[in-house]
Scaffold this motif. Structure first.
Motif, PDB file in Angstrom:
ATOM      1  N   ARG A 192      -2.303  -5.950   1.824  1.00  0.00           N
ATOM      2  CA  ARG A 192      -3.592  -6.193   2.485  1.00  0.00           C
ATOM      3  C   ARG A 192      -3.599  -5.546   3.862  1.00  0.00           C
ATOM      4  N   GLY A 193      -2.492  -5.737   4.578  1.00  0.00           N
ATOM      5  CA  GLY A 193      -2.357  -5.170   5.920  1.00  0.00           C
ATOM      6  C   GLY A 193      -2.453  -3.655   5.918  1.00  0.00           C
ATOM      7  N   LEU A 194      -1.989  -3.037   4.837  1.00  0.00           N
ATOM      8  CA  LEU A 194      -2.017  -1.572   4.743  1.00  0.00           C
ATOM      9  C   LEU A 194      -3.357  -1.057   4.225  1.00  0.00           C
ATOM     10  N   GLY A 195      -4.253  -1.968   3.888  1.00  0.00           N
ATOM     11  CA  GLY A 195      -5.576  -1.558   3.420  1.00  0.00           C
ATOM     12  C   GLY A 195      -5.604  -1.114   1.968  1.00  0.00           C
ATOM     13  N   CYS A 196      -4.649  -1.591   1.170  1.00  0.00           N
ATOM     14  CA  CYS A 196      -4.653  -1.292  -0.262  1.00  0.00           C
ATOM     15  C   CYS A 196      -5.854  -1.989  -0.913  1.00  0.00           C
ATOM     16  N   ILE A 241       6.601  -0.997  -4.828  1.00  0.00           N
ATOM     17  CA  ILE A 241       6.116  -2.309  -4.388  1.00  0.00           C
ATOM     18  C   ILE A 241       7.291  -3.303  -4.373  1.00  0.00           C
ATOM     19  N   THR A 242       8.141  -3.206  -5.401  1.00  0.00           N
ATOM     20  CA  THR A 242       9.304  -4.098  -5.495  1.00  0.00           C
ATOM     21  C   THR A 242      10.230  -3.923  -4.288  1.00  0.00           C
ATOM     22  N   ARG A 243      10.482  -2.663  -3.904  1.00  0.00           N
ATOM     23  CA  ARG A 243      11.429  -2.389  -2.818  1.00  0.00           C
ATOM     24  C   ARG A 243      10.843  -2.643  -1.428  1.00  0.00           C
ATOM     25  N   MET A 244       9.493  -2.734  -1.398  1.00  0.00           N
ATOM     26  CA  MET A 244       8.789  -2.859  -0.130  1.00  0.00           C
ATOM     27  C   MET A 244       9.303  -3.972   0.769  1.00  0.00           C
ATOM     28  N   GLU A 257       4.329  -9.095  -7.109  1.00  0.00           N
ATOM     29  CA  GLU A 257       4.944 -10.331  -7.606  1.00  0.00           C
ATOM     30  C   GLU A 257       5.031 -11.427  -6.565  1.00  0.00           C
ATOM     31  N   SER A 258       4.968 -11.088  -5.279  1.00  0.00           N
ATOM     32  CA  SER A 258       5.168 -12.118  -4.245  1.00  0.00           C
ATOM     33  C   SER A 258       4.025 -12.136  -3.231  1.00  0.00           C
ATOM     34  N   PRO A 259       3.782 -13.324  -2.618  1.00  0.00           N
ATOM     35  CA  PRO A 259       2.764 -13.419  -1.568  1.00  0.00           C
ATOM     36  C   PRO A 259       3.074 -12.484  -0.395  1.00  0.00           C
ATOM     37  N   GLY A 260       4.362 -12.270  -0.131  1.00  0.00           N
ATOM     38  CA  GLY A 260       4.758 -11.365   0.950  1.00  0.00           C
ATOM     39  C   GLY A 260       4.281  -9.942   0.696  1.00  0.00           C
ATOM     40  N   GLN A 261       4.455  -9.495  -0.537  1.00  0.00           N
ATOM     41  CA  GLN A 261       3.980  -8.154  -0.908  1.00  0.00           C
ATOM     42  C   GLN A 261       2.459  -8.071  -0.775  1.00  0.00           C
TER      43      GLN A 261
END
Ligand code: C2E
Ligand code: MG
Ligand code: MG
Ligand code: MG
Length: 290
Positions: free
Chosen positions: A251-255, A209-212, A242-246
């Motif tokens: 959300r976009g990936l359907g997690c 998730i961090t590297r995403m 940790e971030s709104p971007g993540q």
């Protein structure tokens, strides 16, 4: 600790001093005492449904404040507990403590709705033939609903694939308890063996998730893990959001769910109760029944 920091003035020196002080034998002796004398506490980190933003439940995380060293990270003392066999009592203590707390919140913050509880169990737990009886006993004594309990384990437990563990998985599932794979992707990165075990959820390790956000390759890896999980009928929790971007990307990936500092750090029981008060239902969610 304040004294050590003041004298040394350097973070590195303090870290070295601490590392030396934390020698195995001392730590094991002190940890044994901590388990026995109730020096351990539990913090609660919300797990949030990404579609609604509402907390689905909490992960219980053990904390130890050493009488002279101060807070010791579970990353340091869990391995000691595992080597000494103390982990069996420790994990069960955490389960009991967290069940009692969750039952209190169920009564005191009813508008929060049914909340799940995730606990971490060491691989050693699954080698115990009486694991299920022990868990059942704690659930019976505390009144916590087994359908709201999730037990987290690492991939290595599945890969070792012992007969006792397999029997334990089946019996825990039969009680309605969820089986979640923690730190997914760090161990064997193969989803194949998930097919052969009654697993419900994978928790994608924080490192991915961090590297995403920085690497398209990592984002693609997360997409693949979510897609394969979906294909196997498993739900997905993203760790270390940790971030709104993540959050947007996930959300976009359907997690399905997220956990991380963006939503909340692990909270003391008092802070977790306040978090719940504010999370759902009427803004005047201060009525306390019981
Ligand atoms: P875990 O089960 O993967 O728990 C998540 C860890 O990530 C926790 O560390 C949590 O505080 C941290 N974390 C959560 N969100 C974020 C974030 O956004 N950013 C960053 N940088 N970190 C985040 P913690 O509490 O130090 O626990 C470390 C590990 O110790 C746990 O990893 C788990 O493997 C183990 N552990 C904790 N409690 C228990 C327990 O009761 N029994 C057993 N057997 N292991 C436990
Ligand atoms: Mg965990
Ligand atoms: Mg984890
Ligand atoms: Mg971890």
């Amino acid at each position: 600790r304040a004294k050590a920091r003041g004298r040394a003035g350097h973070q590195l020196f303090t870290a070295q001093m601490r590392a030396e002080a934390l020698n195995l034998i001392t730590l094991e002796r002190d940890l044994r005492r901590a388990v026995r004398d109730g020096q351990l506490t539990v913090e609660y980190q919300p797990i949030v449904a990404l579609s609604s933003g509402e907390p689905e439940g909490f992960e219980a995380l053990v904390r130890w404040s050493h009488p002279t060293l101060g807070p010791v990270s579970p990353v340091q003392f869990i391995p000691v507990a595992e080597e000494s066999g103390l982990i069996l009592d420790l994990d069960r203590w955490v389960l009991r403590e967290a069940c009692v707390r969750m039952e209190a919140w169920r009564r005191e913050v009813p508008h929060a709705g049914p909340l799940s509880l995730s606990v971490n169990f060491s691989g050693q737990q699954f080698a115990q033939p009486d694991l299920c009886e022990r868990v059942e006993e704690i659930l019976r004594e505390t009144g916590f609903d087994p359908h709201l309990l999730r037990i987290e384990m690492t991939e290595s437990v599945l890969v070792q694939d012992s007969e006792v563990a397999r029997a334990n998985f089946g019996r825990l599932r039969a009680l309605g308890i969820g089986l979640h794979i923690d730190d997914f992707g760090t161990g064997y990165s193969s989803l194949g063996y998930l097919q052969h075990h009654p697993v419900n959820v994978i928790k994608i390790d924080r490192s991915f998730i961090t590297r995403m956000s920085a690497s398209a390759e990592s984002a693609e890896l997360v997409r693949t893990m979510i897609g394969m999980a979906r294909h196997l009928g498993l739900r997905v929790v993203a760790e270390g959001v940790e971030s709104p971007g993540q959050l947007d990307a996930l959300r976009g990936l359907g997690c399905d769910y997220g956990q991380g500092y963006l939503f909340s750090r692990p909270l003391s029981p008092g802070a977790a109760a306040l978090f719940l008060q504010g999370a759902r239902g009427p803004s005047s969610g201060h009525e306390v029944t019981s």
